[in-house]
Design a protein around this motif. Structure first.
Motif, PDB file in Angstrom:
ATOM      1  N   ILE A  14      34.896  24.379  -8.765  1.00 33.16           N
ATOM      2  CA  ILE A  14      35.776  24.777  -7.659  1.00 33.16           C
ATOM      3  C   ILE A  14      37.082  24.008  -7.739  1.00 33.16           C
ATOM      4  CG2 ILE A  14      36.059  24.803  -5.153  1.00 33.16           C
ATOM      5  CD1 ILE A  14      33.023  25.135  -4.923  1.00 33.16           C
ATOM      6  N   GLY A  15      38.187  24.737  -7.667  1.00 34.58           N
ATOM      7  CA  GLY A  15      39.505  24.119  -7.632  1.00 34.58           C
ATOM      8  C   GLY A  15      40.048  24.140  -6.216  1.00 34.58           C
ATOM      9  N   GLN A  53      40.263  28.630  -4.299  1.00 27.10           N
ATOM     10  CA  GLN A  53      41.663  28.809  -3.904  1.00 27.10           C
ATOM     11  C   GLN A  53      42.644  27.945  -4.693  1.00 27.10           C
ATOM     12  OE1 GLN A  53      43.223  27.546   0.095  1.00 27.10           O
ATOM     13  NE2 GLN A  53      43.333  29.742   0.444  1.00 27.10           N
ATOM     14  N   GLY A  54      42.233  26.727  -5.032  1.00 30.09           N
ATOM     15  CA  GLY A  54      43.172  25.797  -5.655  1.00 30.09           C
ATOM     16  C   GLY A  54      43.585  26.158  -7.057  1.00 30.09           C
ATOM     17  N   ASP A  55      42.758  26.919  -7.797  1.00 29.08           N
ATOM     18  CA  ASP A  55      43.138  27.322  -9.154  1.00 29.08           C
ATOM     19  C   ASP A  55      43.230  28.842  -9.296  1.00 29.08           C
ATOM     20  OD1 ASP A  55      40.445  27.853  -8.967  1.00 29.08           O
ATOM     21  OD2 ASP A  55      39.826  26.487 -10.554  1.00 29.08           O
ATOM     22  N   ASN A  56      43.343  29.541  -8.155  1.00 30.31           N
ATOM     23  CA  ASN A  56      43.571  30.996  -8.145  1.00 30.31           C
ATOM     24  C   ASN A  56      42.504  31.756  -8.928  1.00 30.31           C
ATOM     25  OD1 ASN A  56      45.985  30.473  -6.727  1.00 30.31           O
ATOM     26  ND2 ASN A  56      47.112  30.224  -8.638  1.00 30.31           N
ATOM     27  N   LYS A  57      41.260  31.325  -8.826  1.00 28.09           N
ATOM     28  CA  LYS A  57      40.173  31.972  -9.544  1.00 28.09           C
ATOM     29  C   LYS A  57      39.104  32.469  -8.577  1.00 28.09           C
ATOM     30  CE  LYS A  57      40.583  29.350 -13.878  1.00 28.09           C
ATOM     31  NZ  LYS A  57      39.885  28.441 -14.821  1.00 28.09           N
ATOM     32  N   GLU A  65      46.009  31.878  -4.324  1.00 27.45           N
ATOM     33  CA  GLU A  65      45.618  31.176  -3.095  1.00 27.45           C
ATOM     34  C   GLU A  65      44.886  32.106  -2.114  1.00 27.45           C
ATOM     35  OE1 GLU A  65      48.481  28.629  -1.323  1.00 27.45           O
ATOM     36  OE2 GLU A  65      49.126  27.774  -3.236  1.00 27.45           O
ATOM     37  N   THR A  66      43.900  32.823  -2.629  1.00 33.02           N
ATOM     38  CA  THR A  66      43.184  33.822  -1.828  1.00 33.02           C
ATOM     39  C   THR A  66      42.337  33.183  -0.741  1.00 33.02           C
ATOM     40  OG1 THR A  66      43.141  35.462  -3.591  1.00 33.02           O
ATOM     41  CG2 THR A  66      41.395  35.603  -1.929  1.00 33.02           C
ATOM     42  N   GLN A  83      42.533  39.001  -0.414  1.00 35.04           N
ATOM     43  CA  GLN A  83      43.800  38.630   0.210  1.00 35.04           C
ATOM     44  C   GLN A  83      44.677  37.945  -0.825  1.00 35.04           C
ATOM     45  OE1 GLN A  83      44.797  35.296   0.793  1.00 35.04           O
ATOM     46  NE2 GLN A  83      46.297  35.395   2.419  1.00 35.04           N
ATOM     47  N   ASP A  84      45.966  38.241  -0.788  1.00 37.60           N
ATOM     48  CA  ASP A  84      46.916  37.629  -1.724  1.00 37.60           C
ATOM     49  C   ASP A  84      47.852  36.702  -0.955  1.00 37.60           C
ATOM     50  OD1 ASP A  84      48.518  36.940  -3.839  1.00 37.60           O
ATOM     51  OD2 ASP A  84      49.553  38.868  -3.969  1.00 37.60           O
TER      52      ASP A  84
END
Length: 382
Positions: free
Chosen positions: A271-272, A295-299, A329-330, A352-353
């Motif tokens: 997890i990022g 969320q932190g690594d957009n994955k 950052e979903t 969500q984008d």
């Protein structure tokens, strides 16, 4: 010259034969080298071809559609939910919240069908049972749990889309004692329930929705928002963000489930930054994947739906040249494995984008719609 021949031929004839042999070998060597050169050239061409083919096979995952930007600027779009039209899956619908103003209704191509200014609706979730559609949401304008029940046929009646919430057969608004934040719905013995999380606090409430009853509250360790309940396996997956950054699983089929959560993953693992939205992709009644917004690594991480919930892989939604931008950052996500037809024959994901770009222009946030067939293909899970 050594004259000790054992060939039985005169030396002069031997010398002539040797000369001829040398010429033959020389010619043969030239031909062999030519063949080797051709072979090497062919090998190089083959490698170049394979390289070109590999380059032409795009490993990126792109959104198929996107919704218009929400009405509110900055951090506003938050949580989607998919509502399945079982009679005509291609005509299924999507809710999307603007957490500063209300709820949108979209079709599967992202077209806006309606907007309801219900207040600061943060998270929303849906369950469908028999001929009913159950919808619940957290309304932060009044710190309340909202609940609506719809007749399924009425819900998908296109004439009702413009004012969908007024068509509810039942609705309730129940005040909470916590600073409400996220919500996810489940069915326990066919009873609609909701898990409601606390902003800037660790508490999570469990509500039965039909009678608006608070069953109890448990401590999830820190601020949490995203969650999903696995109805068939009776497991709650919930993301604790901020301090600890972990995805937890509570097995409600066990004794005292809220005292001993299973740590699925954390920032020390895959997890990022903050773990955010959580959803389920079901491959059977009890199997499939847990999908988590890292969320932190957009994955987006995929885990086995069953204990010990092993991490499988992760993927990203990429920018498409001249097309729809990727996601970053979903917050909230929603996933379904239903065959919606066409490119959505193996289901879809709505995400969500956090940064919605149109070419170089940053617009208000929105939601992206992704074919899960592409996700499975590009992650080698199909």
């Amino acid at each position: 010259m050594n004259q000790n021949f054992t060939t039985g031929v005169p030396p002069t004839d031997y010398l002539n034969m040797t000369s001829m042999a040398r010429q033959y070998l020389l010619a043969s060597d030239i031909h062999t080298k030519a063949l080797q050169t051709q072979h090497k050239a062919s090998l190089v061409l083959a490698l170049l071809f394979l390289f070109a083919v590999s380059c032409s096979q795009d490993s990126n995952i792109y959104a198929s559609y996107e919704t218009p930007p929400v009405i509110t600027a900055e951090d506003a779009a938050d949580d989607p939910a998919i509502i399945i039209n079982f009679d005509n899956p291609a005509n299924s619908l999507i809710f999307g919240t603007d957490k500063k103003s209300g709820v949108y209704l979209y079709d599967l191509e992202g077209n806006e069908l309606s907007y309801a200014p219900l207040g600061n609706i943060n998270n929303i979730d849906v369950r469908q049972l028999n001929d009913q559609v159950f919808v619940t949401a957290t309304n932060r304008s009044i710190q309340a749990v909202e609940y609506w029940v719809f007749n399924q046929n009425d819900f998908f009646n296109t004439s009702n889309h413009a004012d969908i919430f007024s068509t509810a057969t039942r609705s309730s608004t129940t005040l909470s004692a916590i600073n409400i934040y996220g919500i996810c719905m489940g069915l326990i013995n066919s009873v609609p329930v909701a898990f409601v999380t606390e902003d800037t606090g660790p508490r999570v409430e469990l509500w039965t929705l039909d009678n608006s009853t608070l069953v109890g509250t448990f401590d999830n360790g820190g601020e949490s928002e995203g969650c999903v309940f696995d109805d068939e396996n009776q497991v709650l997956f919930i993301s604790e963000e901020e301090t600890n950054g972990v995805l937890k699983a509570y097995d409600l089929s066990q004794d005292l489930p809220f005292e001993s959560p299973f740590i699925v993953d954390s920032r020390k693992g895959n997890i990022g930054g903050d773990p955010e939205g959580v959803a389920l992709y079901k491959t059977s009644a009890t199997e499939g994947y847990v999908v988590l917004s890292s969320q932190g690594d957009n994955k987006y991480n995929l885990y086995d739906r069953n204990a010990p919930y092993a991490f499988i892989t992760s993927f990203q939604i990429s920018d498409q040249d001249g097309g729809i931008d990727g996601t970053s950052e979903t917050d909230g996500i929603s996933v379904s494995s239903v065959n919606f037809g066409g490119e959505f024959s193996k289901g879809l994901m709505v995400a969500q984008d956090g940064y919605n770009y149109d070419d170089e222009e940053l617009k208000n946030q929105n939601f992206k719609i992704i074919s899960f067939k592409e996700v499975l293909k590009k992650t080698n899970l199909d």
